[in-house]
Design a protein around this motif. Structure first.
Motif, PDB file in Angstrom:
ATOM      1  N   THR A 190       0.789  -1.227   0.092  1.00 50.68           N
ATOM      2  CA  THR A 190       0.115   0.056  -0.100  1.00 50.68           C
ATOM      3  C   THR A 190       0.829   1.274   0.022  1.00 50.68           C
ATOM      4  N   VAL A 191       0.591   2.206  -0.767  1.00 49.28           N
ATOM      5  CA  VAL A 191       1.432   3.542  -0.894  1.00 49.28           C
ATOM      6  C   VAL A 191       0.711   4.695  -0.249  1.00 49.28           C
ATOM      7  N   TRP A 192       1.622   5.501   0.022  1.00 44.11           N
ATOM      8  CA  TRP A 192       0.891   6.585   0.317  1.00 44.11           C
ATOM      9  C   TRP A 192       1.221   7.839  -0.658  1.00 44.11           C
ATOM     10  N   VAL A 193       0.468   8.746  -1.255  1.00 43.89           N
ATOM     11  CA  VAL A 193       0.765   9.746  -2.160  1.00 43.89           C
ATOM     12  C   VAL A 193       0.961  11.147  -1.263  1.00 43.89           C
ATOM     13  N   THR A 194       2.146  11.461  -1.231  1.00 41.52           N
ATOM     14  CA  THR A 194       2.251  12.745  -0.183  1.00 41.52           C
ATOM     15  C   THR A 194       1.831  13.845  -0.868  1.00 41.52           C
ATOM     16  N   PRO A 195       1.199  14.831  -0.065  1.00 36.49           N
ATOM     17  CA  PRO A 195       0.634  16.060  -0.541  1.00 36.49           C
ATOM     18  C   PRO A 195       1.613  17.127  -0.359  1.00 36.49           C
ATOM     19  N   ASP A 196       2.529  16.877   0.494  1.00 37.57           N
ATOM     20  CA  ASP A 196       3.566  18.289   0.854  1.00 37.57           C
ATOM     21  C   ASP A 196       4.982  17.946   0.394  1.00 37.57           C
ATOM     22  N   TYR A 197       5.387  16.902   0.233  1.00 40.96           N
ATOM     23  CA  TYR A 197       6.925  16.702  -0.171  1.00 40.96           C
ATOM     24  C   TYR A 197       7.068  16.491  -1.693  1.00 40.96           C
ATOM     25  N   THR A 198       8.182  16.710  -2.013  1.00 40.40           N
ATOM     26  CA  THR A 198       8.351  16.473  -3.497  1.00 40.40           C
ATOM     27  C   THR A 198       9.935  15.787  -3.566  1.00 40.40           C
ATOM     28  N   ILE A 225       4.346   5.783   6.529  1.00 40.63           N
ATOM     29  CA  ILE A 225       4.426   4.710   7.429  1.00 40.63           C
ATOM     30  C   ILE A 225       3.192   5.191   8.486  1.00 40.63           C
ATOM     31  N   GLU A 226       3.090   6.611   8.919  1.00 38.45           N
ATOM     32  CA  GLU A 226       2.082   6.882   9.847  1.00 38.45           C
ATOM     33  C   GLU A 226       0.611   6.790   9.238  1.00 38.45           C
ATOM     34  N   HIS A 227       0.758   6.632   7.923  1.00 37.92           N
ATOM     35  CA  HIS A 227      -0.712   6.315   7.234  1.00 37.92           C
ATOM     36  C   HIS A 227      -0.617   4.893   6.950  1.00 37.92           C
ATOM     37  N   GLY A 228       0.303   3.876   7.590  1.00 40.13           N
ATOM     38  CA  GLY A 228      -0.265   2.614   7.311  1.00 40.13           C
ATOM     39  C   GLY A 228       0.348   2.117   6.112  1.00 40.13           C
ATOM     40  N   CYS A 229       1.178   2.854   5.338  1.00 38.04           N
ATOM     41  CA  CYS A 229       1.748   2.505   3.956  1.00 38.04           C
ATOM     42  C   CYS A 229       3.226   2.014   4.087  1.00 38.04           C
ATOM     43  N   GLU A 230       3.523   0.992   3.155  1.00 32.57           N
ATOM     44  CA  GLU A 230       4.871   0.771   3.021  1.00 32.57           C
ATOM     45  C   GLU A 230       5.764   1.784   2.217  1.00 32.57           C
ATOM     46  N   GLN A 231       5.131   2.347   1.337  1.00 34.61           N
ATOM     47  CA  GLN A 231       5.938   3.242   0.577  1.00 34.61           C
ATOM     48  C   GLN A 231       5.405   4.531   0.189  1.00 34.61           C
ATOM     49  N   VAL A 232       6.056   5.705  -0.096  1.00 35.65           N
ATOM     50  CA  VAL A 232       5.651   6.926  -0.470  1.00 35.65           C
ATOM     51  C   VAL A 232       5.412   6.997  -2.172  1.00 35.65           C
ATOM     52  N   VAL A 233       4.773   7.794  -2.561  1.00 35.34           N
ATOM     53  CA  VAL A 233       4.613   8.096  -3.837  1.00 35.34           C
ATOM     54  C   VAL A 233       4.683   9.772  -4.070  1.00 35.34           C
ATOM     55  N   TYR A 234       5.473  10.245  -5.123  1.00 40.28           N
ATOM     56  CA  TYR A 234       5.706  11.494  -5.170  1.00 40.28           C
ATOM     57  C   TYR A 234       5.193  11.920  -6.345  1.00 40.28           C
ATOM     58  N   LEU A 235       4.537  13.129  -6.477  1.00 36.65           N
ATOM     59  CA  LEU A 235       4.199  13.829  -7.502  1.00 36.65           C
ATOM     60  C   LEU A 235       5.042  14.963  -8.117  1.00 36.65           C
ATOM     61  N   ASP A 244       5.710  10.828 -10.067  1.00 38.54           N
ATOM     62  CA  ASP A 244       7.233  10.779 -10.519  1.00 38.54           C
ATOM     63  C   ASP A 244       7.696   9.465 -10.009  1.00 38.54           C
ATOM     64  N   GLU A 245       8.090   9.038  -8.847  1.00 40.65           N
ATOM     65  CA  GLU A 245       8.189   7.720  -8.619  1.00 40.65           C
ATOM     66  C   GLU A 245       8.080   7.448  -6.979  1.00 40.65           C
ATOM     67  N   LEU A 246       8.446   6.463  -6.608  1.00 37.70           N
ATOM     68  CA  LEU A 246       8.334   5.934  -5.301  1.00 37.70           C
ATOM     69  C   LEU A 246       9.527   6.309  -4.556  1.00 37.70           C
ATOM     70  N   GLY A 247       9.647   6.289  -3.220  1.00 40.80           N
ATOM     71  CA  GLY A 247      10.782   6.694  -2.536  1.00 40.80           C
ATOM     72  C   GLY A 247      12.045   6.201  -2.818  1.00 40.80           C
ATOM     73  N   GLY A 248      11.953   4.612  -3.180  1.00 38.95           N
ATOM     74  CA  GLY A 248      13.259   4.317  -3.935  1.00 38.95           C
ATOM     75  C   GLY A 248      13.242   3.411  -4.988  1.00 38.95           C
ATOM     76  N   MET A 249      11.977   3.518  -5.724  1.00 38.46           N
ATOM     77  CA  MET A 249      11.767   2.753  -6.804  1.00 38.46           C
ATOM     78  C   MET A 249      10.961   3.455  -7.937  1.00 38.46           C
TER      79      MET A 249
END
Length: 370
Positions: A190-198, A225-235, A244-249
């Motif tokens: 499960t991934v989290w789409v961050t609204p604040d960070y790029t 992780i705070e939102h119960g997700c394994e990875q972050v997604v950047y816009l 754009d991509e995930l935190g490391g993929m």
């Protein structure tokens, strides 16, 4: 900055200093039974030094040990640092091979140039990997999904305080026996789409594999992780609309017609070697691959309509990982039934079989070492 002619034939120059107190066979076997990822390390490391006007010198294989460092070492203050990651695998015949190390060598050079660092000659990069695999071969786990993760890196080692490219650098390779990247094995994340960070902006260092890109992403990963997700997604950093991509993929979308869509290499995302391999495998199988911008709205709406059938993340560490659910400030949605898709897992199996020598290698990707 240049240098390296003094290492034109690196295989002739490496000084070998075996570790006088290696880990015992029994202790190593216990460690390899469940290595995890990036927790344990082999007995040796490679070091090569650089000085402006002298080039690269003193290539050495020696016991893995702490690095003495002055408090004014440039990397600690100005972050001139780059790295790579790749794996060595045991082949069915008992030999050992790496997967596309030439691509890592080329990307290492591109990262160096972006960070105003001297580029290590690619032949020297490849020989450094061969050296550590040869001396620490016994550290390769003999498990189904085990491998020896290789971490080449270089940093500004000059002792000075001043904003300019350093004149001295240290290149190293360390090795870590690893199992699967995710503790639970291959399963949808499960991934989290961050609204604040790029992650990176046009003109930035997004296409370079430098530590600063990852440090800047740790807050976003913590948010995921705070939102119960394994990875972050950047816009994207400009419009905050496009993936754009995930935190490391890297990320790849599988459409309802079987084609693949992935964000283009415009300088803000890392040109992943696994990403490139997947594109080539897809082309060979007759699949259409489109490199274009994909908005978050297209992802959400495509998942709802069935236009987007599968989504997966890809990178050296995890290879291919299915994305089952997406969370954002707007709520949560699933891709198809949230499971691992047929195309995703088929591509993963095809790639892993080539990497481990279980299938034909039509591209010449597998680089035999032993």
């Amino acid at each position: 900055m240049s240098g390296g002619d003094n290492l034109a034939h690196p295989e002739d120059y490496f000084e070998i200093r075996p570790n006088p107190a290696p880990v015992s066979d029994a202790e190593r076997a216990a460690l390899l039974a469940n290595p995890g990822f990036g927790r344990i390390f082999s007995d040796h490391m490679v070091t090569i030094r650089y000085a402006d006007g002298k080039g690269w010198y003193e290539p050495r294989v020696e016991a893995r040990a702490p690095i003495p460092m002055d408090p004014a070492t440039a990397v600690l203050h100005y972050a001139q640092e780059i790295f790579e990651g790749l794996k060595a695998y045991t082949m069915p015949d008992g030999g050992v091979a790496m997967f596309r190390p030439d691509a890592n060598a080329a990307r290492f050079g591109e990262s160096a140039r972006r960070m105003a660092m001297p580029a290590l000659p690619e032949a020297t990069f490849l020989e450094s990997l061969r050296q550590i695999i040869t001396i620490d071969r016994q550290w390769i786990p003999q498990t189904e999904d085990g491998s020896l993760y290789l971490r080449p890196f270089a940093y500004a080692s000059e002792v000075f305080l001043g904003v300019r490219p350093a004149m001295e650098y240290l290149y190293l390779v360390i090795a870590s026996p690893v199992g699967p990247y995710f503790a639970g094995g291959v399963k949808p994340v499960t991934v989290w789409v961050t609204p604040d960070y790029t992650r990176a902006a046009p003109g930035g260092t997004g296409a370079a594999k430098c530590g600063g890109n990852y440090a800047a992403g740790l807050s976003a990963q913590a948010e995921a992780i705070e939102h119960g997700c394994e990875q972050v997604v950047y816009l994207d950093a400009v419009e905050r609309r496009y993936v754009d991509e995930l935190g490391g993929m890297n990320v790849v979308f599988v459409m309802d017609d079987g084609s693949l869509v992935t964000p283009p290499l415009t300088g803000t995302i890392l040109p992943g070697i696994t990403r490139d391999s997947i594109i080539k495998l897809a082309h060979r199988a007759g699949r259409r691959v489109e490199e274009r911008a994909v908005s978050f709205d297209e992802w959400r709406d495509g998942a709802a309509s069935g236009r987007i059938r599968e989504v997966f993340a890809c990178g050296t560490a995890a290879v291919i990982t299915p994305i089952g659910a997406v969370r954002s400030q707007e709520g949560e949605f699933r891709v198809a039934d949230g499971g691992a898709g047929e195309v995703t897992m088929g591509l993963r199996q095809e790639l892993v079989d080539i990497q481990r020598g279980r299938a034909e290698d039509p591209f010449g990707w597998v680089h035999r070492v032993l």
